[in-house]
Design an enzyme around this catalytic site. Sequence first.
Site, short mmCIF file in Angstrom:
data_model
loop_
_atom_site.label_atom_id
_atom_site.label_comp_id
_atom_site.label_asym_id
_atom_site.label_seq_id
_atom_site.Cartn_x
_atom_site.Cartn_y
_atom_site.Cartn_z
N ALA A 27 42.87 52.77 34.84
CA ALA A 27 44.08 51.93 34.78
C ALA A 27 45.24 52.59 35.50
CB ALA A 27 44.45 51.64 33.32
N GLY B 207 44.55 51.88 39.05
CA GLY B 207 44.68 50.44 39.28
C GLY B 207 46.13 49.98 39.28
N ASP B 208 46.93 50.57 38.41
CA ASP B 208 48.36 50.25 38.37
C ASP B 208 49.02 50.60 39.70
OD1 ASP B 208 50.99 49.71 37.06
OD2 ASP B 208 51.22 51.88 37.25
N SER B 209 48.68 51.76 40.22
CA SER B 209 49.27 52.20 41.50
C SER B 209 48.86 51.29 42.65
CB SER B 209 48.82 53.63 41.82
OG SER B 209 49.27 54.51 40.83
N GLU C 181 50.59 47.89 42.29
CA GLU C 181 52.02 48.03 42.57
C GLU C 181 52.27 48.07 44.08
OE1 GLU C 181 56.09 48.37 41.83
OE2 GLU C 181 54.61 48.29 40.22
#
Length: 146
Positions: free
Chosen positions: A29, A32-34, A37
């Site tokens: 995660a 994945g967030d990076s 974004e």
Amino acid sequence: MADLIDAINNTTPDKDEKEVKMMAPLVLAYMGDSIFEVYIRNYVISRGNFSVHQLHKQATKYVKAKAQATIVHALEKELNEEEWAIVKKGRNQKSATVPKNAELIDYKYATGFEALLGYLYYTGKIQRLKELMEKSIDIINVELNK
């Protein structure tokens, strides 16, 4: 966007699927967030010449927990069994932090969505990653225009 996907293609780590499945869902995660974004920032920048403040406000509409929860629910029927299992593993992880601007359930599903993106990245399934991020933009754009 093609340049961004090419950059992602060229930096995909050399990990086999078994190794990726052993990674902690919160680590997936985190990545994945990076990825999401950067993808969203590139998207909002491509839409016009705005101030950084305006760009941030636009990007937030796509990356906030509620939006990501909406995305994952809209995509649920399109995800294969393996992908949904990754979402559930991410969703069920205990986080050290409690969201201040989101409902806990949205935060958990957002974490599951981000884990899926990290998983697709680390397993080299870049076309699928791109497909889901493109659909994510469409899903939120429909929500924003309601």
